[in-house]
Design an enzyme around this catalytic site. Structure first.
Site, PDB file in Angstrom:
ATOM      1  CG  ASP A 194      -0.210  -0.381   2.299  1.00  0.00           C
ATOM      2  OD1 ASP A 194       1.043  -0.445   2.613  1.00  0.00           O
ATOM      3  OD2 ASP A 194      -0.594  -0.411   3.401  1.00  0.00           O
ATOM      4  CB  SER A 195       4.283   1.282  -0.091  1.00  0.00           C
ATOM      5  OG  SER A 195       4.359   0.622  -0.671  1.00  0.00           O
ATOM      6  CG  ASP A 240       0.649  -4.521   2.417  1.00  0.00           C
ATOM      7  OD1 ASP A 240       1.109  -4.967   3.181  1.00  0.00           O
ATOM      8  OD2 ASP A 240       1.189  -3.579   1.657  1.00  0.00           O
ATOM      9  CE  LYS A 264       2.948  -5.858   4.059  1.00  0.00           C
ATOM     10  NZ  LYS A 264       2.616  -4.557   5.035  1.00  0.00           N
ATOM     11  CD  GLU A 293       0.302  -1.409   7.929  1.00  0.00           C
ATOM     12  OE1 GLU A 293       1.443  -1.178   6.865  1.00  0.00           O
ATOM     13  OE2 GLU A 293      -0.212  -0.036   8.984  1.00  0.00           O
ATOM     14  CD  GLU A 295       7.970  -0.250   8.053  1.00  0.00           C
ATOM     15  OE1 GLU A 295       7.875   1.445   7.763  1.00  0.00           O
ATOM     16  OE2 GLU A 295       6.540  -0.582   7.983  1.00  0.00           O
TER      17      GLU A 295
END
Length: 263
Positions: free
Chosen positions: A45-46, A84, A112, A114, A181
Protein backbone atom coordinates in the site's frame (compact mmCIF):
# COMPACT_ATOMS: atom_id res chain seq x y z
CA UNK A 1 9.02 -22.40 -14.25
CA UNK A 2 7.70 -23.27 -10.78
CA UNK A 3 6.05 -20.54 -8.73
CA UNK A 4 7.67 -20.11 -5.31
CA UNK A 5 5.48 -20.69 -2.26
CA UNK A 6 5.70 -19.88 1.42
CA UNK A 7 7.06 -23.39 1.97
CA UNK A 8 10.09 -22.49 -0.16
CA UNK A 9 10.71 -19.38 1.97
CA UNK A 10 10.39 -21.45 5.13
CA UNK A 11 13.08 -23.80 3.79
CA UNK A 12 15.39 -20.84 3.19
CA UNK A 13 14.97 -19.85 6.84
CA UNK A 14 15.68 -23.38 8.01
CA UNK A 15 18.91 -23.32 5.97
CA UNK A 16 19.72 -19.84 7.29
CA UNK A 17 19.78 -18.47 3.75
CA UNK A 18 18.69 -14.86 3.36
CA UNK A 19 15.85 -14.07 0.98
CA UNK A 20 14.89 -10.88 -0.81
CA UNK A 21 11.71 -8.89 -1.27
CA UNK A 22 10.91 -5.67 -3.12
CA UNK A 23 7.65 -3.89 -3.81
CA UNK A 24 6.12 -3.72 -7.28
CA UNK A 25 2.99 -2.08 -8.60
CA UNK A 26 2.91 -2.93 -12.32
CA UNK A 27 3.61 -5.78 -14.72
CA UNK A 28 6.82 -4.33 -16.17
CA UNK A 29 8.64 -3.95 -12.87
CA UNK A 30 7.22 -7.25 -11.59
CA UNK A 31 8.81 -9.05 -14.55
CA UNK A 32 12.11 -7.22 -13.95
CA UNK A 33 12.20 -8.19 -10.26
CA UNK A 34 11.24 -11.77 -11.04
CA UNK A 35 13.97 -12.10 -13.66
CA UNK A 36 16.58 -10.66 -11.26
CA UNK A 37 15.91 -13.40 -8.70
CA UNK A 38 13.75 -11.61 -6.13
CA UNK A 39 12.03 -14.37 -4.14
CA UNK A 40 9.10 -12.31 -2.80
CA UNK A 41 7.25 -9.45 -4.48
CA UNK A 42 5.06 -7.26 -2.28
CA UNK A 43 2.25 -5.22 -3.78
CA UNK A 44 2.47 -2.66 -1.02
CA UNK A 45 0.00 0.00 0.00
CA UNK A 46 3.12 2.16 -0.23
CA UNK A 47 1.73 2.76 -3.72
CA UNK A 48 -0.27 5.51 -2.04
CA UNK A 49 2.91 7.53 -1.70
CA UNK A 50 5.15 6.42 -4.59
CA UNK A 51 2.41 5.98 -7.22
CA UNK A 52 -0.49 8.18 -6.10
CA UNK A 53 1.58 10.98 -4.57
CA UNK A 54 -0.10 10.89 -1.17
CA UNK A 55 1.53 11.62 2.21
CA UNK A 56 0.58 8.29 3.83
CA UNK A 57 -0.83 4.87 2.95
CA UNK A 58 -4.15 5.62 4.67
CA UNK A 59 -6.14 6.76 1.57
CA UNK A 60 -5.36 3.57 -0.37
CA UNK A 61 -8.44 1.38 -0.95
CA UNK A 62 -8.85 -2.30 -1.66
CA UNK A 63 -10.00 -1.37 -5.15
CA UNK A 64 -6.56 0.20 -5.67
CA UNK A 65 -4.83 -2.87 -4.27
CA UNK A 66 -6.80 -5.30 -6.42
CA UNK A 67 -5.98 -3.33 -9.57
CA UNK A 68 -2.24 -3.22 -8.87
CA UNK A 69 -2.17 -6.86 -7.72
CA UNK A 70 -3.67 -7.92 -11.04
CA UNK A 71 -1.04 -5.89 -12.90
CA UNK A 72 1.84 -7.37 -10.91
CA UNK A 73 0.49 -10.92 -11.20
CA UNK A 74 0.55 -10.62 -14.99
CA UNK A 75 4.24 -9.74 -15.01
CA UNK A 76 5.38 -12.16 -12.31
CA UNK A 77 6.18 -15.76 -13.17
CA UNK A 78 8.04 -17.21 -10.20
CA UNK A 79 8.25 -14.99 -7.09
CA UNK A 80 5.90 -15.43 -4.14
CA UNK A 81 3.33 -12.64 -4.47
CA UNK A 82 2.06 -10.88 -1.32
CA UNK A 83 -0.53 -8.08 -1.32
CA UNK A 84 -1.26 -5.60 1.45
CA UNK A 85 -4.70 -5.35 2.98
CA UNK A 86 -5.08 -1.54 3.10
CA UNK A 87 -6.32 0.72 5.88
CA UNK A 88 -9.72 -0.23 7.30
CA UNK A 89 -10.17 -3.13 4.88
CA UNK A 90 -9.90 -5.65 7.73
CA UNK A 91 -11.50 -3.83 10.67
CA UNK A 92 -13.68 -6.90 11.29
CA UNK A 93 -13.04 -10.56 10.44
CA UNK A 94 -15.92 -10.51 7.97
CA UNK A 95 -14.50 -7.47 6.19
CA UNK A 96 -11.07 -9.14 6.15
CA UNK A 97 -12.55 -12.25 4.46
CA UNK A 98 -14.05 -10.17 1.67
CA UNK A 99 -10.96 -8.00 1.16
CA UNK A 100 -8.57 -10.96 1.24
CA UNK A 101 -10.70 -12.95 -1.21
CA UNK A 102 -10.56 -10.06 -3.69
CA UNK A 103 -6.77 -9.87 -3.45
CA UNK A 104 -6.29 -13.63 -3.74
CA UNK A 105 -8.58 -13.76 -6.77
CA UNK A 106 -6.49 -10.94 -8.30
CA UNK A 107 -3.38 -13.12 -8.08
CA UNK A 108 -1.94 -12.75 -4.57
CA UNK A 109 -0.65 -15.87 -2.81
CA UNK A 110 -0.63 -14.27 0.63
CA UNK A 111 -2.09 -11.15 2.26
CA UNK A 112 -0.34 -8.84 4.72
CA UNK A 113 -2.00 -6.96 7.55
CA UNK A 114 -0.68 -4.63 10.23
CA UNK A 115 -1.21 -5.08 13.96
CA UNK A 116 -0.72 -7.35 16.95
CA UNK A 117 -3.01 -8.86 19.55
CA UNK A 118 -6.28 -7.38 18.28
CA UNK A 119 -5.82 -9.17 14.95
CA UNK A 120 -5.37 -12.69 16.31
CA UNK A 121 -8.95 -13.89 15.65
CA UNK A 122 -8.78 -12.49 12.11
CA UNK A 123 -5.45 -14.18 11.40
CA UNK A 124 -6.78 -17.50 12.68
CA UNK A 125 -9.98 -17.32 10.66
CA UNK A 126 -8.24 -16.28 7.46
CA UNK A 127 -5.80 -19.17 7.89
CA UNK A 128 -8.63 -21.63 8.52
CA UNK A 129 -10.20 -20.48 5.26
CA UNK A 130 -7.07 -21.10 3.22
CA UNK A 131 -5.66 -17.57 3.11
CA UNK A 132 -1.94 -17.44 4.02
CA UNK A 133 -1.22 -14.43 6.24
CA UNK A 134 1.86 -12.24 6.65
CA UNK A 135 1.72 -10.15 9.83
CA UNK A 136 3.41 -6.76 10.25
CA UNK A 137 4.75 -5.37 13.55
CA UNK A 138 6.87 -2.45 14.68
CA UNK A 139 6.27 0.74 12.73
CA UNK A 140 2.97 0.03 10.99
CA UNK A 141 2.45 2.81 8.42
CA UNK A 142 -1.34 2.60 8.52
CA UNK A 143 -1.11 3.70 12.19
CA UNK A 144 1.32 6.55 11.59
CA UNK A 145 -1.17 9.13 12.84
CA UNK A 146 -1.59 7.23 16.10
CA UNK A 147 2.21 6.97 16.48
CA UNK A 148 2.61 10.71 15.94
CA UNK A 149 4.80 10.21 12.87
CA UNK A 150 7.24 7.71 11.41
CA UNK A 151 9.13 6.72 14.57
CA UNK A 152 11.27 3.76 15.57
CA UNK A 153 9.32 1.31 17.74
CA UNK A 154 10.38 -1.08 20.51
CA UNK A 155 13.15 1.00 22.06
CA UNK A 156 11.98 0.75 25.67
CA UNK A 157 12.12 -2.55 27.54
CA UNK A 158 8.35 -2.66 27.89
CA UNK A 159 7.80 -1.94 24.20
CA UNK A 160 10.37 -4.56 23.20
CA UNK A 161 8.72 -7.20 25.36
CA UNK A 162 5.32 -6.32 23.88
CA UNK A 163 6.67 -6.70 20.34
CA UNK A 164 8.15 -10.09 21.22
CA UNK A 165 4.84 -11.18 22.76
CA UNK A 166 2.90 -9.96 19.71
CA UNK A 167 5.28 -11.80 17.36
CA UNK A 168 4.79 -15.05 19.23
CA UNK A 169 1.04 -14.50 19.28
CA UNK A 170 0.63 -13.87 15.54
CA UNK A 171 2.69 -16.97 14.81
CA UNK A 172 0.52 -19.04 17.15
CA UNK A 173 -2.60 -17.62 15.47
CA UNK A 174 -1.43 -18.95 12.11
CA UNK A 175 0.66 -16.24 10.43
CA UNK A 176 3.20 -17.78 8.03
CA UNK A 177 5.50 -14.74 7.74
CA UNK A 178 6.21 -11.57 9.72
CA UNK A 179 7.41 -8.13 8.62
CA UNK A 180 9.37 -6.18 11.24
CA UNK A 181 9.68 -2.47 10.45
CA UNK A 182 11.85 0.18 12.08
CA UNK A 183 12.79 -1.57 15.32
CA UNK A 184 16.19 -1.98 17.00
CA UNK A 185 18.40 -4.50 15.21
CA UNK A 186 19.05 -6.62 18.31
CA UNK A 187 15.32 -6.90 19.01
CA UNK A 188 14.58 -7.94 15.41
CA UNK A 189 17.30 -10.60 15.60
CA UNK A 190 15.88 -11.90 18.87
CA UNK A 191 12.38 -12.14 17.44
CA UNK A 192 13.63 -13.84 14.27
CA UNK A 193 15.56 -16.44 16.28
CA UNK A 194 12.55 -17.02 18.53
CA UNK A 195 10.07 -17.71 15.74
CA UNK A 196 9.82 -20.64 13.34
CA UNK A 197 8.15 -18.51 10.62
CA UNK A 198 10.32 -16.36 8.31
CA UNK A 199 10.79 -12.68 9.13
CA UNK A 200 11.24 -9.81 6.69
CA UNK A 201 13.01 -6.71 7.92
CA UNK A 202 12.85 -3.10 6.80
CA UNK A 203 14.86 -0.84 9.05
CA UNK A 204 15.25 -3.82 11.40
CA UNK A 205 18.90 -4.76 10.91
CA UNK A 206 20.60 -7.81 9.42
CA UNK A 207 19.25 -10.38 11.87
CA UNK A 208 15.93 -10.97 10.10
CA UNK A 209 15.57 -13.86 7.66
CA UNK A 210 14.96 -11.60 4.67
CA UNK A 211 15.00 -7.96 3.66
CA UNK A 212 12.37 -5.79 1.99
CA UNK A 213 12.54 -2.27 0.58
CA UNK A 214 10.18 -0.09 -1.39
CA UNK A 215 11.34 -0.31 -5.01
CA UNK A 216 11.32 3.45 -5.61
CA UNK A 217 13.40 4.01 -2.45
CA UNK A 218 16.16 1.56 -3.35
CA UNK A 219 16.33 3.01 -6.87
CA UNK A 220 16.78 6.48 -5.41
CA UNK A 221 13.78 7.99 -7.19
CA UNK A 222 11.31 8.49 -4.33
CA UNK A 223 13.19 11.26 -2.56
CA UNK A 224 13.15 9.30 0.71
CA UNK A 225 16.38 9.58 2.68
CA UNK A 226 15.53 7.31 5.61
CA UNK A 227 18.42 5.77 7.48
CA UNK A 228 17.50 2.21 6.49
CA UNK A 229 17.44 2.93 2.74
CA UNK A 230 20.39 2.43 0.39
CA UNK A 231 20.39 3.71 -3.18
CA UNK A 232 21.34 0.65 -5.22
CA UNK A 233 21.40 2.61 -8.48
CA UNK A 234 24.68 4.16 -7.37
CA UNK A 235 27.44 2.74 -9.56
CA UNK A 236 24.97 0.82 -11.76
CA UNK A 237 24.16 1.43 -15.41
CA UNK A 238 20.73 -0.19 -15.46
CA UNK A 239 17.69 -0.96 -13.33
CA UNK A 240 18.44 -4.65 -13.74
CA UNK A 241 21.95 -4.10 -12.39
CA UNK A 242 20.64 -2.21 -9.35
CA UNK A 243 18.13 -4.94 -8.50
CA UNK A 244 20.74 -7.67 -8.88
CA UNK A 245 23.11 -5.65 -6.68
CA UNK A 246 20.40 -5.54 -4.00
CA UNK A 247 19.88 -9.30 -4.23
CA UNK A 248 23.60 -9.96 -3.93
CA UNK A 249 24.07 -7.55 -1.03
CA UNK A 250 21.27 -9.21 0.95
CA UNK A 251 22.47 -12.73 0.15
CA UNK A 252 26.06 -11.84 1.15
CA UNK A 253 24.77 -10.11 4.33
CA UNK A 254 26.34 -6.83 3.23
CA UNK A 255 22.97 -5.08 3.48
CA UNK A 256 21.76 -3.78 5.79
CA UNK A 257 25.07 -2.50 7.15
CA UNK A 258 25.46 -0.91 10.62
CA UNK A 259 24.73 2.56 9.22
CA UNK A 260 21.27 1.35 8.14
CA UNK A 261 20.31 0.05 11.60
CA UNK A 262 18.67 1.42 14.73
CA UNK A 263 20.01 0.68 18.20
Amino acid sequence: MTRLTISHIEKLKSRREKFTCLTAYDATFAALLDKAGIEVILVGDSLGMVIQGRDTTVPVTNVDMVYHTRCVARGNKQALLIADLPYMSYATPEQAFTSAAELMQAGAQMVKLEGGEWLLPTITRLTERGVPVCAHLGLTPQSVDAFGGFRVQGRSEAAALQLLADARAVEAAGARMLVLECIPADLAARISDDLTIPTLGIGAGPGTDGQVLVLHDMLGISGLSARFVRNFMTGQESLDGAIKAYVQAVKDEQFPAPEHCFE
